[in-house]
Design an enzyme around this catalytic site. Structure first.
Site: not given
Lengths: 277, 88
Positions: B15-16
């Site tokens: 994820h980010m």
């Protein structure tokens, strides 16, 4: 009129509507000024975006929290993507002005993220759209939304609650938030909960039916809003608001150090609070 | 061209934040870096493409590096993933 939406942040708020409508990002009048010139404009806008966004991120980190601030630092990282940047340059080489390059490339990535299966990754589409709006705003010289002078008892009505909106926001003056879009895990929900402001999201027609100054009651826990409530409804909700605040205050005591040993009591109180709803 | 297989161990996958960590490290090397995952080939120097691939915990990745610093890039990439991408 009762407006229904997604319950995103608990609590009851009463106040008057302040509608934040989207700025006009129409760039059809912008004339292509040549490859080098457009690339220079794009570069300048990107640098401006990075500067403004870091400042906002820091502000949010101090006023709201680290996690919320990462929404913005993440956007800076996304815009730094070399592949995306080269696509914008290619668009300019192909005759697009900086605005069109930003619009086309960002829209392509927003669509790409909107199509993925993973819900958390789909949120990135909102980030890309936010990047697109702010970059276009910088290129077009549009004034950014300033929410630092809202009157007390404001019910903020907007399409979505973006991180940039929370900068300078005096949360004591915001009674509640209603947005036209967004789900429980959207940025609007995350930010509303972090600000501890009642919020109802995805009330799709809200900006069409609500005017500035309209009376509103928002029940964030139930996911409803009442437009132009009568006196009786208002006093009923004022009572509910007091009850809710009293329950929340009674739970606060479990945060104090002297109660660190009373985990079971705290959990039981929390369960009772949940059952009552 | 050099390549290696690794497994993603951190709970939220790519994820980010882990994606930021990964691309920031890869940007240091003069080498193309791609990840083959679930039949797709992803440009691993592009945070957008890396995130859109939805790489989750337990995913088996093949990291491929091609270029002047391919060996260093691969070594760094593998080490990062095995250490949990800064997310553990």
């Amino acid at each position: 009129m009762i407006l229904r939406g997604i319950a995103a942040s608990d609590g009851i708020g009463l106040g008057r509507a302040v509608c934040v409508r989207e700025e006009n990002l129409d760039y059809s009048d912008v004339a292509y000024s040549g490859k080098e010139s457009e690339k220079a404009r794009l570069q300048a806008a990107i640098e401006e975006f990075e500067q403004r966004t870091s400042a906002m991120a820091e502000h949010i980190r101090q006023q709201v929290g680290d996690k919320e601030s990462e929404i913005l630092t993440g956007q800076i990282a996304m815009l730094a993507d070399p592949f995306m940047r080269s696509q914008m340059q290619d668009a300019i080489d192909g005759g697009a002005c900086a605005e069109a390059a930003v619009d086309n490339v960002c829209t392509m990535y927003a669509d790409m993220f909107a199509a993925v299966e993973d819900e958390m990754m789909r949120q990135r589409a909102t980030d890309v759209k936010d990047i697109r709006s702010r970059l276009l705003g910088i290129l077009l010289g549009a004034a950014s939304v300033d929410l630092s002078n809202l009157p007390a008892g404001t019910v903020l009505v907007t399409r979505e609650l973006t991180p940039s909106m929370t900068v300078g926001l005096q949360k004591e003056n915001v009674a509640a938030i209603i947005t036209a879009s967004g789900g429980k895990t959207s940025h609007s929900a995350i930010l509303a909960r972090a600000l501890q402001v009642p919020a109802v999201l995805s009330v799709t027609k809200v900006l069409e039916v609500v005017r500035d100054g309209d009376g509103l009651i928002v029940d964030g826990g139930e996911g409803i809003a009442i437009l132009n409530p009568d006196e009786r409804t208002r006093s009923e909700y004022l009572t509910r608001q007091k009850d809710y605040q009293a329950r929340i205050a009674s739970l606060e005591v479990y945060r104090s150090p002297s109660h660190r040993g009373c985990r079971r009591q705290a959990i039981s109180a929390l369960c009772q609070h949940r059952l009552r709803r | 061209m050099v390549s290696a297989k690794v497994k993603v161990i951190n709970p939220q996958g790519m994820h980010m934040r882990p994606a930021q960590v990964f691309v920031a490290e890869m940007a240091k090397y003069n080498s193309d870096v791609t990840i083959v995952f679930g039949g797709k080939t992803v440009n691993a120097k592009s945070i957008m493409h890396l995130m859109a691939a939805c790489i989750k915990q337990g995913s088996e990745l093949e990291i491929r590096c091609e270029g002047e610093q391919e060996a260093e890039a691969l070594k760094a990439a593998v080490a990062l993933v095995e250490a949990g991408l800064g997310d553990l």
